[in-house]
Motif scaffolding. Structure first.
Motif, mmCIF file in Angstrom:
data_model
loop_
_atom_site.group_PDB
_atom_site.id
_atom_site.type_symbol
_atom_site.label_atom_id
_atom_site.label_comp_id
_atom_site.label_asym_id
_atom_site.label_seq_id
_atom_site.Cartn_x
_atom_site.Cartn_y
_atom_site.Cartn_z
ATOM 1 N N VAL A 96 0.849 -1.204 0.000
ATOM 2 C CA VAL A 96 0.000 0.000 0.000
ATOM 3 C C VAL A 96 0.882 1.251 0.000
ATOM 4 C CG1 VAL A 96 -1.628 1.359 1.396
ATOM 5 C CG2 VAL A 96 -2.022 -1.087 1.022
ATOM 6 N N VAL A 97 1.903 1.254 0.844
ATOM 7 C CA VAL A 97 2.810 2.404 0.911
ATOM 8 C C VAL A 97 3.479 2.629 -0.448
ATOM 9 C CG1 VAL A 97 4.940 3.268 1.973
ATOM 10 C CG2 VAL A 97 3.172 2.217 3.401
ATOM 11 N N LEU A 98 3.917 1.549 -1.075
ATOM 12 C CA LEU A 98 4.547 1.644 -2.395
ATOM 13 C C LEU A 98 3.566 2.243 -3.404
ATOM 14 C CD1 LEU A 98 6.999 1.003 -4.181
ATOM 15 C CD2 LEU A 98 5.968 -1.231 -4.615
ATOM 16 N N GLY A 99 2.333 1.766 -3.401
ATOM 17 C CA GLY A 99 1.311 2.293 -4.308
ATOM 18 C C GLY A 99 1.068 3.773 -4.088
ATOM 19 N N LEU A 100 1.017 4.193 -2.834
ATOM 20 C CA LEU A 100 0.804 5.613 -2.523
ATOM 21 C C LEU A 100 1.954 6.457 -3.063
ATOM 22 C CD1 LEU A 100 -0.550 5.226 1.119
ATOM 23 C CD2 LEU A 100 -1.859 5.986 -0.877
ATOM 24 N N HIS A 101 3.180 5.960 -2.915
ATOM 25 C CA HIS A 101 4.338 6.692 -3.445
ATOM 26 C C HIS A 101 4.277 6.763 -4.974
ATOM 27 C CE1 HIS A 101 6.848 7.746 0.029
ATOM 28 N NE2 HIS A 101 6.349 6.658 0.596
ATOM 29 N N GLN A 102 3.788 5.697 -5.613
ATOM 30 C CA GLN A 102 3.664 5.717 -7.077
ATOM 31 C C GLN A 102 2.597 6.733 -7.510
ATOM 32 O OE1 GLN A 102 2.899 1.545 -7.814
ATOM 33 N NE2 GLN A 102 5.070 1.093 -8.152
ATOM 34 N N ILE A 103 1.505 6.804 -6.739
ATOM 35 C CA ILE A 103 0.461 7.798 -7.046
ATOM 36 C C ILE A 103 1.051 9.201 -6.947
ATOM 37 C CG2 ILE A 103 -1.662 8.866 -6.168
ATOM 38 C CD1 ILE A 103 -2.687 6.017 -5.552
ATOM 39 N N VAL A 104 1.815 9.462 -5.882
ATOM 40 C CA VAL A 104 2.418 10.786 -5.698
ATOM 41 C C VAL A 104 3.371 11.109 -6.845
ATOM 42 C CG1 VAL A 104 4.140 12.012 -4.278
ATOM 43 C CG2 VAL A 104 2.098 11.056 -3.219
ATOM 44 N N GLN A 105 4.149 10.124 -7.286
ATOM 45 C CA GLN A 105 5.060 10.368 -8.420
ATOM 46 C C GLN A 105 4.267 10.749 -9.668
ATOM 47 O OE1 GLN A 105 7.275 6.697 -8.431
ATOM 48 N NE2 GLN A 105 8.871 7.511 -7.086
ATOM 49 N N ALA A 106 3.171 10.033 -9.909
ATOM 50 C CA ALA A 106 2.340 10.347 -11.082
ATOM 51 C C ALA A 106 1.748 11.752 -10.953
ATOM 52 C CB ALA A 106 1.233 9.300 -11.243
ATOM 53 N N GLN A 109 4.154 14.375 -11.747
ATOM 54 C CA GLN A 109 4.421 14.456 -13.190
ATOM 55 C C GLN A 109 3.179 14.900 -13.960
ATOM 56 O OE1 GLN A 109 5.778 10.450 -13.854
ATOM 57 N NE2 GLN A 109 7.715 10.818 -12.790
ATOM 58 N N TYR A 110 2.167 15.390 -13.222
ATOM 59 C CA TYR A 110 0.915 15.865 -13.816
ATOM 60 C C TYR A 110 0.214 14.773 -14.611
ATOM 61 C CZ TYR A 110 3.694 20.054 -12.924
ATOM 62 O OH TYR A 110 4.497 20.992 -12.345
ATOM 63 N N ASP A 111 0.382 13.526 -14.190
ATOM 64 C CA ASP A 111 -0.197 12.398 -14.923
ATOM 65 C C ASP A 111 -1.294 11.749 -14.077
ATOM 66 O OD1 ASP A 111 -0.811 10.203 -16.431
ATOM 67 O OD2 ASP A 111 1.250 9.463 -16.594
ATOM 68 N N TYR A 112 -2.472 12.387 -14.086
ATOM 69 C CA TYR A 112 -3.564 11.900 -13.246
ATOM 70 C C TYR A 112 -4.141 10.583 -13.748
ATOM 71 C CZ TYR A 112 -3.299 16.362 -10.843
ATOM 72 O OH TYR A 112 -2.865 17.430 -10.115
ATOM 73 N N ASN A 113 -4.076 10.335 -15.048
ATOM 74 C CA ASN A 113 -4.578 9.055 -15.551
ATOM 75 C C ASN A 113 -3.777 7.889 -14.978
ATOM 76 O OD1 ASN A 113 -6.773 9.928 -17.134
ATOM 77 N ND2 ASN A 113 -5.340 10.654 -18.698
ATOM 78 N N THR A 114 -2.459 8.027 -14.963
ATOM 79 C CA THR A 114 -1.619 6.983 -14.367
ATOM 80 C C THR A 114 -1.909 6.866 -12.871
ATOM 81 O OG1 THR A 114 0.099 7.254 -16.029
ATOM 82 C CG2 THR A 114 0.776 6.271 -13.935
ATOM 83 N N ALA A 115 -2.073 8.006 -12.196
ATOM 84 C CA ALA A 115 -2.389 7.986 -10.759
ATOM 85 C C ALA A 115 -3.668 7.180 -10.517
ATOM 86 C CB ALA A 115 -2.536 9.406 -10.220
ATOM 87 N N GLN A 147 -10.284 17.478 -12.833
ATOM 88 C CA GLN A 147 -11.426 18.286 -13.280
ATOM 89 C C GLN A 147 -11.123 19.784 -13.185
ATOM 90 O OE1 GLN A 147 -14.895 17.313 -10.937
ATOM 91 N NE2 GLN A 147 -15.984 19.145 -11.571
ATOM 92 N N LEU A 148 -10.446 20.173 -12.095
ATOM 93 C CA LEU A 148 -10.168 21.594 -11.877
ATOM 94 C C LEU A 148 -8.876 22.045 -12.570
ATOM 95 C CD1 LEU A 148 -11.033 21.694 -8.067
ATOM 96 C CD2 LEU A 148 -12.399 22.711 -9.911
ATOM 97 N N ASN A 149 -8.181 21.083 -13.167
ATOM 98 C CA ASN A 149 -6.919 21.392 -13.842
ATOM 99 C C ASN A 149 -5.897 21.961 -12.875
ATOM 100 O OD1 ASN A 149 -5.935 20.841 -16.311
ATOM 101 N ND2 ASN A 149 -6.485 22.814 -17.223
ATOM 102 N N VAL A 150 -5.749 21.307 -11.732
ATOM 103 C CA VAL A 150 -4.870 21.753 -10.668
ATOM 104 C C VAL A 150 -3.683 20.811 -10.582
ATOM 105 C CG1 VAL A 150 -4.680 21.950 -8.154
ATOM 106 C CG2 VAL A 150 -6.687 22.847 -9.325
ATOM 107 N N TYR A 151 -2.498 21.396 -10.388
ATOM 108 C CA TYR A 151 -1.291 20.587 -10.285
ATOM 109 C C TYR A 151 -0.492 20.991 -9.056
ATOM 110 C CZ TYR A 151 -2.642 19.372 -14.973
ATOM 111 O OH TYR A 151 -3.350 18.937 -16.037
ATOM 112 N N VAL A 152 0.458 20.144 -8.702
ATOM 113 C CA VAL A 152 1.306 20.396 -7.533
ATOM 114 C C VAL A 152 2.748 20.323 -7.975
ATOM 115 C CG1 VAL A 152 2.099 19.381 -5.366
ATOM 116 C CG2 VAL A 152 -0.319 19.495 -5.846
ATOM 117 N N GLN A 153 3.511 21.281 -7.533
ATOM 118 C CA GLN A 153 4.949 21.266 -7.803
ATOM 119 C C GLN A 153 5.625 20.351 -6.780
ATOM 120 O OE1 GLN A 153 6.579 22.902 -10.296
ATOM 121 N NE2 GLN A 153 4.549 23.472 -11.023
ATOM 122 N N ALA A 154 6.603 19.607 -7.221
ATOM 123 C CA ALA A 154 7.384 18.783 -6.290
ATOM 124 C C ALA A 154 8.163 19.737 -5.377
ATOM 125 C CB ALA A 154 8.331 17.881 -7.057
ATOM 126 N N HIS A 155 8.276 19.365 -4.120
ATOM 127 C CA HIS A 155 8.998 20.219 -3.162
ATOM 128 C C HIS A 155 10.479 19.984 -3.251
ATOM 129 C CE1 HIS A 155 5.404 21.718 -1.272
ATOM 130 N NE2 HIS A 155 4.916 20.494 -1.277
#
Length: 155
Positions: A96-106, A109-115, A147-155
């Motif tokens: 689960v932790v690994l999956g969460l980290h993969q979601i964050v990476q996606a 990278q502004y890749d919500y479909n992969t997330a 939907q809102l076209n919102v992204y997050v910059q990596a810290h």
């Protein structure tokens, strides 16, 4: 009445005495509200999960124009708190932790479909009771950001 030398107790209603009791009760300060529970830090290797998901919620909230979306995001925040608590307590399986980290990476990278694909994979493979309290919120967050076209910059 009473006997000579004895005490006679008339149990009559005395408004002044009653008023004094009310004032005495009113002067007792109300009990203090419970102090917020001090939560420990999230382990440093998982801090990125909290940073990215929290930033995504805040960014979505800042552009959400309707009350329904804001309520959804409030609900997401509550569900994410459950996730953060589980991370603090090391109560999530490695997969689960690994999956969460993969979601964050996606997400970074502004890749919500992969997330969302990773999310779906996690839902199908993980122990439902382990993830059911926070994963629906995560899905709403990813979909809302998309939907809102919102992204997050990596810290």
């Amino acid at each position: 009445v009473g006997q000579p030398g004895g005490v006679t107790n008339y149990n009559l209603y005395n408004p002044q005495e009653h008023q004094a009791e009310i004032q005495a009760a009113a002067s007792v300060p109300p009990p203090e509200p419970p102090k917020p529970v001090e939560k420990g830090p999230i382990p440093s290797e998982h801090k990125v999960l909290q940073d990215i998901f929290t930033s995504l919620v805040l960014n979505c909230s800042s552009v959400a124009s309707n009350a329904q979306m804001k309520r959804k995001l409030d609900d997401v925040s509550r569900k994410l708190e459950v996730l953060y608590d589980r991370l603090r307590e090391n109560r999530l399986s490695q997969s689960v932790v690994l999956g969460l980290h993969q979601i964050v990476q996606a997400v970074q990278q502004y890749d919500y479909n992969t997330a969302l694909q990773i999310y779906t994979q996690m839902i199908s493979q993980a122990n439902f009771s382990e993830i059911s309290s926070f994963m629906p919120g995560l899905k709403v967050l990813i979909q809302s950001a998309m939907q809102l076209n919102v992204y997050v910059q990596a810290h």
